[in-house]
Write a protein that holds these residues in place. Structure first.
Motif, PDB file in Angstrom:
ATOM      1  N   THR A 188       3.037   7.201  -9.019  1.00 43.14           N
ATOM      2  CA  THR A 188       2.142   6.583  -8.029  1.00 43.14           C
ATOM      3  C   THR A 188       1.802   7.589  -6.932  1.00 43.14           C
ATOM      4  O   THR A 188       2.630   8.406  -6.557  1.00 43.14           O
ATOM      5  CB  THR A 188       2.762   5.328  -7.369  1.00 43.14           C
ATOM      6  OG1 THR A 188       3.963   5.719  -6.740  1.00 43.14           O
ATOM      7  CG2 THR A 188       3.040   4.231  -8.360  1.00 43.14           C
ATOM      8  N   THR A 190       0.214   7.707  -3.078  1.00 40.96           N
ATOM      9  CA  THR A 190      -0.134   6.866  -1.934  1.00 40.96           C
ATOM     10  C   THR A 190      -0.635   7.743  -0.797  1.00 40.96           C
ATOM     11  O   THR A 190       0.047   8.688  -0.400  1.00 40.96           O
ATOM     12  CB  THR A 190       1.119   6.083  -1.439  1.00 40.96           C
ATOM     13  OG1 THR A 190       1.773   5.524  -2.573  1.00 40.96           O
ATOM     14  CG2 THR A 190       0.731   4.989  -0.471  1.00 40.96           C
ATOM     15  N   LEU A 192      -1.034   8.440   2.869  1.00 38.47           N
ATOM     16  CA  LEU A 192      -0.472   7.974   4.147  1.00 38.47           C
ATOM     17  C   LEU A 192      -1.310   8.475   5.315  1.00 38.47           C
ATOM     18  O   LEU A 192      -0.994   8.234   6.477  1.00 38.47           O
ATOM     19  CB  LEU A 192       0.980   8.470   4.308  1.00 38.47           C
ATOM     20  CG  LEU A 192       1.950   8.203   3.163  1.00 38.47           C
ATOM     21  CD1 LEU A 192       3.338   8.683   3.530  1.00 38.47           C
ATOM     22  CD2 LEU A 192       1.980   6.725   2.825  1.00 38.47           C
ATOM     23  N   GLN A 195      -7.184   9.708   4.468  1.00 41.51           N
ATOM     24  CA  GLN A 195      -8.011   9.010   3.492  1.00 41.51           C
ATOM     25  C   GLN A 195      -9.164   8.375   4.274  1.00 41.51           C
ATOM     26  O   GLN A 195      -8.920   7.543   5.134  1.00 41.51           O
ATOM     27  CB  GLN A 195      -7.215   7.915   2.763  1.00 41.51           C
ATOM     28  CG  GLN A 195      -5.793   8.318   2.402  1.00 41.51           C
ATOM     29  CD  GLN A 195      -5.736   9.423   1.366  1.00 41.51           C
ATOM     30  OE1 GLN A 195      -6.356   9.336   0.311  1.00 41.51           O
ATOM     31  NE2 GLN A 195      -4.995  10.480   1.679  1.00 41.51           N
ATOM     32  N   ARG A 206       5.209   9.560  -6.070  1.00 43.04           N
ATOM     33  CA  ARG A 206       6.481   8.967  -6.498  1.00 43.04           C
ATOM     34  C   ARG A 206       6.555   8.815  -8.013  1.00 43.04           C
ATOM     35  O   ARG A 206       5.587   8.399  -8.652  1.00 43.04           O
ATOM     36  CB  ARG A 206       6.661   7.594  -5.855  1.00 43.04           C
ATOM     37  CG  ARG A 206       7.361   7.681  -4.503  1.00 43.04           C
ATOM     38  CD  ARG A 206       7.508   6.341  -3.857  1.00 43.04           C
ATOM     39  NE  ARG A 206       6.186   5.776  -3.549  1.00 43.04           N
ATOM     40  CZ  ARG A 206       6.003   4.740  -2.730  1.00 43.04           C
ATOM     41  NH1 ARG A 206       7.038   4.147  -2.164  1.00 43.04           N
ATOM     42  NH2 ARG A 206       4.789   4.290  -2.484  1.00 43.04           N
ATOM     43  N   SER A 211      10.559  11.364  -5.042  1.00 45.16           N
ATOM     44  CA  SER A 211       9.639  10.958  -3.994  1.00 45.16           C
ATOM     45  C   SER A 211       9.320  12.232  -3.211  1.00 45.16           C
ATOM     46  O   SER A 211      10.219  12.868  -2.658  1.00 45.16           O
ATOM     47  CB  SER A 211      10.363   9.903  -3.157  1.00 45.16           C
ATOM     48  OG  SER A 211       9.728   9.707  -1.940  1.00 45.16           O
ATOM     49  N   GLU A 232       5.563   3.551   5.056  1.00 50.25           N
ATOM     50  CA  GLU A 232       5.605   3.527   3.586  1.00 50.25           C
ATOM     51  C   GLU A 232       6.762   4.347   3.034  1.00 50.25           C
ATOM     52  O   GLU A 232       7.084   4.282   1.864  1.00 50.25           O
ATOM     53  CB  GLU A 232       4.306   4.139   3.039  1.00 50.25           C
ATOM     54  CG  GLU A 232       3.143   3.205   2.967  1.00 50.25           C
ATOM     55  CD  GLU A 232       3.342   2.148   1.896  1.00 50.25           C
ATOM     56  OE1 GLU A 232       3.787   2.503   0.800  1.00 50.25           O
ATOM     57  OE2 GLU A 232       3.071   0.962   2.190  1.00 50.25           O
TER      58      GLU A 232
END
Ligand SMILES: [Zn+2]
Length: 455
Positions: A188, A190, A192, A195, A206, A211, A232
């Motif tokens: 995954t 993500t 943070l 964006q 992850r 991680s 997160e």
């Protein structure tokens, strides 16, 4: 069942002949596997064994003298031996500093300029002295333009606690080099930060095993600086932070992670480490001088530097978690800037994260590396990438700058050039210098020159 270490020992003994006098294998040094031998000279002279070991163990191998007894004991004698060898092979007066790291049996040799046959020289030093050398051209001479005191401050933080740092690297090595438990390939990604906005770059990758945080920057704004969305993040399970380059929107919140309990490694290039110390010290001082409370302290910054592990461009893949290897490539954006390549699951899935990059060459920097054998996912920085963001050709911009300076000087004005970020000032100075040499500009008197360290 034999442990990974025991299996490794068995394999090493099969590969290395008795003459090497294999002593033990360890994960000291974090991402690397350390093989101790009592006869380092033999192994250095038969480097084919190192290649076979790396291939068979699928790890990066460092050879060290197996016992303090096989190393030159007195520090002065060691420094003299290294100086003689460097002088013989590269020339005299080239050593900037020699720093001995007693607990690990390693020695850092800082040179005033890069040398072509670095690895050959490193092998010779190990064979001769029993100490594992790291030859590093100091950031000062690499063009970062850093004050000497900042370089020494960073070295001090890492060496003052050499024994503790060894403990940190050993713990890290044990975690990284265990066998992956899960075979699940789900990954995954993500965002943070950064964006649909400019600033606070931070991307969390992850897998079931790992991680990894790519960059941890700040978003400057008039109402106060903003952090990435760190809620997160579980700092206890975070394996690694990887930094692309030393601009505030990519490093501004790194010490913040340590303030809240992160104790793992931060990977980056050597020049980025020094630039990070300068920029973040300045960030803290700036906040204090304006009566604001900075988001972290000097101690948190020292912790970040203490946990920093540097990598060279396009070097070997470095294990950073049980299922992920990391490589850094030149991004051409500023001194030390890097494109990140993550190999997950032994090359099963390849992620490229560009960070800020520059496609063409400049006066100071190479173009960004953009040839990768495989990439299943490309995460690309896209600031200035909008359809309206068309920049004039470089030559045209440079000519415009020279014309403006000329016009101002001819009208007896003063030229003040605010520079947007690190790296740009040096590039502009080179443009102006060239124009002066070509007689496009008269010799201009400059009263002072200062770098602008702000983002
Ligand atoms: Zn940047």
């Amino acid at each position: 069942m034999a442990s990974l270490k025991e299996e490794m020992e068995k394999k090493i003994m099969e590969i290395l002949p008795p003459e090497a006098k294999f002593s033990r294998v360890d994960f000291e040094g974090g991402p690397n596997v350390i093989i101790y031998v009592m006869n380092p000279r033999y192994v250095m002279e038969h480097s084919e064994y190192i290649k076979t070991l790396a291939k068979e163990l699928k790890k990066y191998i460092i050879i060290r003298g197996g016992d303090p007894k096989v190393r030159i004991r007195e520090v002065d004698k060691l420094k003299r031996a290294i100086t003689d060898m460097v002088t013989k092979s590269v020339g005299s007066n080239i050593i900037d500093d020699i720093v001995v790291d007693e607990p690990t049996g390693e020695v850092y040799v800082y040179l005033k300029k890069p040398v072509r046959e670095r690895s050959k020289l490193e092998k010779e030093i190990l064979a001769e002295t029993g100490w594992k050398p790291w030859i590093i051209p100091t950031a000062l001479e690499m063009g970062a333009g850093l004050p000497r005191s900042d370089i020494d401050a960073v070295k001090q933080i890492q060496l003052a606690t050499a024994k503790d740092r060894l403990e940190f690297l050993r713990r890290l090595g044990m975690r990284i080099h265990r066998e992956p438990i899960y075979r699940d390939a789900r990954i995954t990604v993500t965002g943070l930060g950064a964006q649909m906005e400019v600033g606070r770059s931070a991307i969390l990758i992850r897998t079931k095993e790992s991680s990894i945080l790519l960059d941890c920057g700040v978003k400057p704004s008039s109402s106060g600086d903003e952090a990435p969305l760190l809620d997160e993040l579980d700092l206890d399970t975070l394996d690694a932070v990887v930094i692309t380059h030393a601009h505030m929107d990519h490093i501004g919140y790194v010490p913040y992670l340590f303030k809240y309990g992160y104790k793992g490694p931060v990977y980056m290039t050597e020049p980025t480490k020094y630039l990070m110390e300068v920029l973040l010290t300045d960030y803290i001082e700036q906040a204090e001088s304006e009566g604001r409370v900075p988001p972290y302290s000097r101690q948190d910054l020292a912790q970040a530097l203490y946990h920093t592990i540097t990598l060279n461009y396009a070097d070997h893949p470095t294990d950073i978690s049980p299922d992920t290897k990391l490589m850094l490539f030149d991004a051409g954006h500023e001194v030390g800037s890097a494109v990140v390549h993550l190999h997950i699951g032994n090359g099963l899935y390849n992620i490229i994260y560009t960070g800020d990059m520059k496609y063409g060459p400049t006066r100071l920097l190479n173009p960004a590396h953009n040839k990768f054998k495989r990439a299943e996912l490309l995460i690309m920085e896209s600031t200035y990438g909008g359809k309206e963001d068309i920049q004039p050709p470089r030559q045209e911009s440079e000519q415009r700058l020279v014309d403006l300076v000329k016009h101002t000087v001819e009208h007896e004005g003063k030229v003040l050039i605010p520079v947007f970020s690190t790296g740009r000032a040096q590039e502009i100075l080179l443009v102006l210098n060239e124009a002066i040499n070509n007689k496009q500009l008269p010799k201009i008197q400059s009263t002072s020159m200062g770098w602008c360290w702000k983002h």
